[in-house]
Design a protein around this motif. Structure first.
Motif, PDB file in Angstrom:
ATOM      1  N   TYR A 170       0.829  -1.200   0.000  1.00  0.00           N
ATOM      2  CA  TYR A 170       0.000   0.000   0.000  1.00  0.00           C
ATOM      3  C   TYR A 170       0.866   1.253   0.000  1.00  0.00           C
ATOM      4  O   TYR A 170       1.679   1.441   0.908  1.00  0.00           O
ATOM      5  CB  TYR A 170      -0.912   0.033   1.231  1.00  0.00           C
ATOM      6  CG  TYR A 170      -1.885  -1.111   1.286  1.00  0.00           C
ATOM      7  CD1 TYR A 170      -2.940  -1.190   0.381  1.00  0.00           C
ATOM      8  CD2 TYR A 170      -1.759  -2.111   2.237  1.00  0.00           C
ATOM      9  CE1 TYR A 170      -3.844  -2.233   0.432  1.00  0.00           C
ATOM     10  CE2 TYR A 170      -2.664  -3.162   2.296  1.00  0.00           C
ATOM     11  CZ  TYR A 170      -3.698  -3.221   1.387  1.00  0.00           C
ATOM     12  OH  TYR A 170      -4.585  -4.252   1.431  1.00  0.00           O
TER      13      TYR A 170
ATOM     14  N   ASP B  35      -0.329   4.337   0.319  1.00  0.00           N
ATOM     15  CA  ASP B  35      -0.877   5.189   1.372  1.00  0.00           C
ATOM     16  C   ASP B  35      -1.350   4.311   2.519  1.00  0.00           C
ATOM     17  O   ASP B  35      -2.093   3.348   2.309  1.00  0.00           O
ATOM     18  CB  ASP B  35      -2.062   6.008   0.860  1.00  0.00           C
ATOM     19  CG  ASP B  35      -1.650   7.060  -0.141  1.00  0.00           C
ATOM     20  OD1 ASP B  35      -0.506   7.545  -0.042  1.00  0.00           O
ATOM     21  OD2 ASP B  35      -2.465   7.398  -1.019  1.00  0.00           O
TER      22      ASP B  35
ATOM     23  N   THR C 155      -6.098   1.842   7.303  1.00  0.00           N
ATOM     24  CA  THR C 155      -6.493   1.895   5.899  1.00  0.00           C
ATOM     25  C   THR C 155      -5.250   1.815   5.036  1.00  0.00           C
ATOM     26  O   THR C 155      -4.164   2.213   5.437  1.00  0.00           O
ATOM     27  CB  THR C 155      -7.256   3.197   5.583  1.00  0.00           C
ATOM     28  OG1 THR C 155      -6.424   4.320   5.878  1.00  0.00           O
ATOM     29  CG2 THR C 155      -8.551   3.285   6.367  1.00  0.00           C
TER      30      THR C 155
ATOM     31  N   GLY D 292      -4.066   1.991   0.655  1.00  0.00           N
ATOM     32  CA  GLY D 292      -4.497   2.178  -0.723  1.00  0.00           C
ATOM     33  C   GLY D 292      -3.361   2.587  -1.626  1.00  0.00           C
ATOM     34  O   GLY D 292      -2.219   2.741  -1.204  1.00  0.00           O
ATOM     35  N   SER D 293      -3.708   2.771  -2.883  1.00  0.00           N
ATOM     36  CA  SER D 293      -2.716   3.095  -3.906  1.00  0.00           C
ATOM     37  C   SER D 293      -2.617   4.592  -4.165  1.00  0.00           C
ATOM     38  O   SER D 293      -1.923   5.021  -5.070  1.00  0.00           O
ATOM     39  CB  SER D 293      -3.069   2.381  -5.205  1.00  0.00           C
ATOM     40  OG  SER D 293      -4.344   2.828  -5.646  1.00  0.00           O
TER      41      SER D 293
ATOM     42  N   LEU E 138     -10.392   6.894  -2.301  1.00  0.00           N
ATOM     43  CA  LEU E 138     -10.836   5.942  -1.289  1.00  0.00           C
ATOM     44  C   LEU E 138      -9.787   4.849  -1.106  1.00  0.00           C
ATOM     45  O   LEU E 138      -9.175   4.393  -2.075  1.00  0.00           O
ATOM     46  CB  LEU E 138     -12.165   5.305  -1.701  1.00  0.00           C
ATOM     47  CG  LEU E 138     -13.346   6.264  -1.811  1.00  0.00           C
ATOM     48  CD1 LEU E 138     -14.567   5.519  -2.338  1.00  0.00           C
ATOM     49  CD2 LEU E 138     -13.645   6.900  -0.468  1.00  0.00           C
ATOM     50  N   PRO E 139      -9.576   4.421   0.141  1.00  0.00           N
ATOM     51  CA  PRO E 139      -8.605   3.343   0.369  1.00  0.00           C
ATOM     52  C   PRO E 139      -9.100   2.021  -0.202  1.00  0.00           C
ATOM     53  O   PRO E 139     -10.298   1.792  -0.317  1.00  0.00           O
ATOM     54  CB  PRO E 139      -8.491   3.277   1.891  1.00  0.00           C
ATOM     55  CG  PRO E 139      -9.728   3.913   2.407  1.00  0.00           C
ATOM     56  CD  PRO E 139     -10.189   4.886   1.367  1.00  0.00           C
ATOM     57  N   GLN E 140      -8.157   1.164  -0.555  1.00  0.00           N
ATOM     58  CA  GLN E 140      -8.504  -0.165  -1.060  1.00  0.00           C
ATOM     59  C   GLN E 140      -8.869  -1.103   0.082  1.00  0.00           C
ATOM     60  O   GLN E 140      -9.579  -2.080  -0.107  1.00  0.00           O
ATOM     61  CB  GLN E 140      -7.316  -0.760  -1.823  1.00  0.00           C
ATOM     62  CG  GLN E 140      -6.996  -0.032  -3.101  1.00  0.00           C
ATOM     63  CD  GLN E 140      -5.672  -0.506  -3.667  1.00  0.00           C
ATOM     64  OE1 GLN E 140      -4.650  -0.426  -2.996  1.00  0.00           O
ATOM     65  NE2 GLN E 140      -5.702  -0.992  -4.884  1.00  0.00           N
ATOM     66  N   SER E 141      -8.321  -0.829   1.244  1.00  0.00           N
ATOM     67  CA  SER E 141      -8.516  -1.716   2.378  1.00  0.00           C
ATOM     68  C   SER E 141      -8.734  -0.888   3.642  1.00  0.00           C
ATOM     69  O   SER E 141      -8.095   0.145   3.825  1.00  0.00           O
ATOM     70  CB  SER E 141      -7.281  -2.600   2.550  1.00  0.00           C
ATOM     71  OG  SER E 141      -7.385  -3.393   3.708  1.00  0.00           O
TER      72      SER E 141
END
Length: 145
Positions: free
Chosen positions: A78, A80, A106, A108-109, A113-116
């Motif tokens: 991730y 971010d 959280t 993310g890329s 919005l975060p991916q997780s």
């Protein structure tokens, strides 16, 4: 100098002296917790490892190096990483403490919005090592369904 001026000067001196006192152990502990959260958000596996006591133990017998590797792998996955900590419940002892809190992590890329996103209940044990608070143990479980 009138008595009221001397009283005012004495009160002012006391307030200044109180403001200059060293932070207490709990304030330093809370600052260490905040610094660890900042290291996670900064994606700094080295600073995370530095926050751990030499005898650190985590889930499944994870040691300091294992925690650093887990952090580094997460940061590779991730771009971010976000950490939101709920209110900390602190229990102080002589040279040791327990801090429990809920955490939302959280990852993310870099998109809006975060991916997780996952919520955890976290319990940490802290010890004073070389005059600084260090994480001695950590355990967590999922706070969600």
């Amino acid at each position: 100098m009138p008595a009221s001026s001397r009283l005012f000067a004495l009160v002012l001196l006391c307030l200044v002296a109180a403001g200059c006192t060293r932070e207490g152990p709990e304030a330093r502990l809370r600052a260490a917790v905040d610094a660890l959260g900042a290291a996670i958000e900064a994606r700094d596996a080295g600073d995370i490892e530095d926050a751990l006591a030499t005898d650190f133990i985590g889930p499944d017998a994870m040691d300091r190096e294992g925690a650093r590797r887990l952090a580094a792998l997460t940061f590779m996955r991730y771009r971010d990483v976000g950490v939101t900590l709920g209110p900390a419940r602190v229990e102080m002892g002589e040279g040791h403490a327990t801090v429990a809190f809920e955490a939302l992590l959280t990852g993310g890329s870099g998109a809006v919005l975060p991916q997780s996103a996952r919520a955890y209940r976290v319990k940490t044990g802290w010890t004073v090592e070389d005059g600084e608070w260090k994480v001695q143990s950590v355990d967590w479980d999922s706070a969600g369904p």
